[in-house]
Design a protein around this motif. Structure first.
Motif, mmCIF file in Angstrom:
data_model
loop_
_atom_site.group_PDB
_atom_site.id
_atom_site.type_symbol
_atom_site.label_atom_id
_atom_site.label_comp_id
_atom_site.label_asym_id
_atom_site.label_seq_id
_atom_site.Cartn_x
_atom_site.Cartn_y
_atom_site.Cartn_z
ATOM 1 N N HIS A 118 -0.411 3.645 -2.892
ATOM 2 C CA HIS A 118 -1.270 4.817 -2.674
ATOM 3 C C HIS A 118 -0.236 6.088 -2.518
ATOM 4 O O HIS A 118 -0.736 6.974 -2.384
ATOM 5 C CB HIS A 118 -2.035 4.351 -1.441
ATOM 6 C CG HIS A 118 -2.843 3.347 -1.624
ATOM 7 N ND1 HIS A 118 -3.988 3.364 -2.671
ATOM 8 C CD2 HIS A 118 -2.789 2.123 -0.823
ATOM 9 C CE1 HIS A 118 -4.450 2.247 -2.476
ATOM 10 N NE2 HIS A 118 -4.074 1.456 -1.499
ATOM 11 N N ASP A 119 1.148 5.828 -2.247
ATOM 12 C CA ASP A 119 1.990 7.235 -2.113
ATOM 13 C C ASP A 119 2.927 7.075 -3.174
ATOM 14 O O ASP A 119 3.820 7.277 -3.144
ATOM 15 C CB ASP A 119 2.587 7.032 -0.595
ATOM 16 C CG ASP A 119 1.540 7.059 0.355
ATOM 17 O OD1 ASP A 119 0.527 7.680 0.279
ATOM 18 O OD2 ASP A 119 2.088 6.523 1.535
ATOM 19 N N ASN B 42 0.761 -1.184 -0.117
ATOM 20 C CA ASN B 42 -0.028 0.115 0.174
ATOM 21 C C ASN B 42 0.996 1.561 -0.092
ATOM 22 O O ASN B 42 0.622 2.280 -0.804
ATOM 23 C CB ASN B 42 -0.911 0.161 1.081
ATOM 24 C CG ASN B 42 -2.323 -0.954 0.899
ATOM 25 O OD1 ASN B 42 -2.320 -1.332 -0.202
ATOM 26 N ND2 ASN B 42 -2.854 -1.131 1.986
ATOM 27 N N LYS B 43 1.942 1.330 0.662
ATOM 28 C CA LYS B 43 2.986 2.309 0.505
ATOM 29 C C LYS B 43 3.301 2.794 -0.974
ATOM 30 O O LYS B 43 3.129 3.892 -1.100
ATOM 31 C CB LYS B 43 4.002 2.043 1.536
ATOM 32 C CG LYS B 43 5.250 3.072 1.717
ATOM 33 C CD LYS B 43 6.084 2.575 2.529
ATOM 34 C CE LYS B 43 7.023 1.566 1.860
ATOM 35 N NZ LYS B 43 8.299 1.156 2.745
ATOM 36 N N ILE C 49 3.539 8.904 -5.814
ATOM 37 C CA ILE C 49 4.038 10.186 -6.146
ATOM 38 C C ILE C 49 5.235 10.586 -5.386
ATOM 39 O O ILE C 49 6.090 11.452 -5.771
ATOM 40 C CB ILE C 49 2.964 11.326 -6.186
ATOM 41 C CG1 ILE C 49 3.199 12.385 -7.304
ATOM 42 C CG2 ILE C 49 2.507 11.723 -4.638
ATOM 43 C CD1 ILE C 49 2.180 13.329 -7.565
ATOM 44 N N GLN C 50 5.378 10.105 -3.898
ATOM 45 C CA GLN C 50 6.356 10.576 -3.254
ATOM 46 C C GLN C 50 7.717 9.687 -3.505
ATOM 47 O O GLN C 50 8.724 10.120 -2.942
ATOM 48 C CB GLN C 50 6.045 10.409 -1.737
ATOM 49 C CG GLN C 50 6.076 9.128 -1.376
ATOM 50 C CD GLN C 50 5.715 9.030 0.246
ATOM 51 O OE1 GLN C 50 5.245 10.186 0.792
ATOM 52 N NE2 GLN C 50 5.738 7.829 0.962
#
Length: 161
Positions: free
Chosen positions: A102-103, A98-99, A105-106
């Motif tokens: 869902h993230d 999930n990291k 872009i980072q």
């Protein structure tokens, strides 16, 4: 075809796709494929739980198909399909996946440390894929063996009558 459908149709195809992705070092693709396939196994484990004479209706099947990884993971634990260690490892894998999912872009996916982290999670996912695949096949075998035994018992009773 979704990962869940692939699991039901041809799990060997999934392993081939995972191994090909690993050889190509396409770890992000493999990570998402593994998560989808593991989710498919979790759904299938729920489907074969309980009384085999009871067939889920379309509404129940649709409900199950709308559950996410985490919900299916918890439901499998409640049903007693997963031991504590497998449950914990799958929950951790889902959190790590999930990291990245869902993230996204980072993350700079070209950085060596990010690539190494994805590879680590992907290798863990491969082990979990194999473990849950084996668990599912063992459960299916046990259920079919029980059903055959019941059928034979009923045939014997009919012959005696």
């Amino acid at each position: 075809m979704s990962a869940r459908e692939i699991v039901s149709e041809n799990p060997e195809t999934v392993l081939d796709l995972i191994e090909l992705g690993m050889r190509k070092k396409d770890y992000l693709y493999v990570l998402f494929l593994e998560a989808g396939v593991i989710e498919g196994y979790l759904a299938n484990l729920i489907s074969i739980s309980g009384d085999p004479k009871t067939k889920p209706n379309r509404k129940s099947k649709n409900y199950l198909n709308n559950l996410g990884f985490s919900s299916m993971l918890h439901l499998n634990q409640i049903l007693g399909n997963l031991d504590g260690s497998l449950y914990k490892n799958l929950a951790e894998f889902n959190k790590e996946r999930n990291k990245f999912a869902h993230d996204m872009i980072q993350f700079d996916f070209e950085l060596p440390e990010v690539k190494e982290e994805i590879e680590r999670v992907t290798r863990k996912g491969l082990l979990l894929f194999r473990e849950i695949s084996d668990l599912y096949e063992d459960r299916r075998f046990l259920i079919s063996t029980k059903n055959k035994s019941k059928s034979q018992q009923m045939e014997n009773e009919n012959e005696e009558a």
